[in-house]
Design a protein around this motif. Structure first.
Motif: not given
Length: 149
Positions: A123-136
């Protein structure tokens, strides 16, 4: 080392497990606690994923394996082309406050897991990270089984 984040049997309705809602709630809580540094990666991931990600982050470092050795060891178990060789969940080494801006259930997996498309933002640097996360589901809790970067 803190214990894994667990869910109580009464915390969610049985139907939540069918639609991934319980997995989503757990994932959001796990991400939040991870970035507040109250839980370690090993406590919210499967043992296999933790070893895989640790190997990836240590490629070519002292005591780490080569990229070729890494791919040989993990190819077929994980998508080594989408591992991300930096930090867990985000690639930034220095970050301020990380928030989840989106967490969408994409589909279920053949091992009764859930695949989420997650967007994280500093929220400070406004950098965005897109991830596909598998949860089991593992017993009374969930664990992250893979993160595709």
């Amino acid at each position: 080392m803190k214990s894994p984040i667990e869910i109580s049997e009464n915390q969610f309705k049985k139907d939540d497990f069918n639609d991934g809602e319980a997995a989503k709630k757990w994932l959001l809580k796990a991400i939040d606690q991870y970035f507040k540094e109250t839980v370690e990666m090993e406590n919210i991931t499967t043992k296999a994923y933790s070893e895989y990600k640790s190997d990836a982050m240590n490629i070519e470092m002292d005591g780490g394996m080569s990229l070729a050795a890494f791919e040989k060891k993990w190819n077929g178990k994980f998508n080594t082309k989408r591992v991300g060789y930096d930090g867990f969940l985000i690639s930034a080494q220095d970050w301020n406050k990380i928030s989840v801006t989106s967490c969408l259930l994409m589909n279920t997996t053949k091992d009764n897991g859930f695949l989420f498309r997650v967007v994280l933002k500093d929220v400070v640097s406004k950098e965005i990270f897109k991830r596909d996360i598998k949860v089991i589901l593992t017993g009374k809790s969930f664990l992250i089984a893979d993160v595709l970067e």
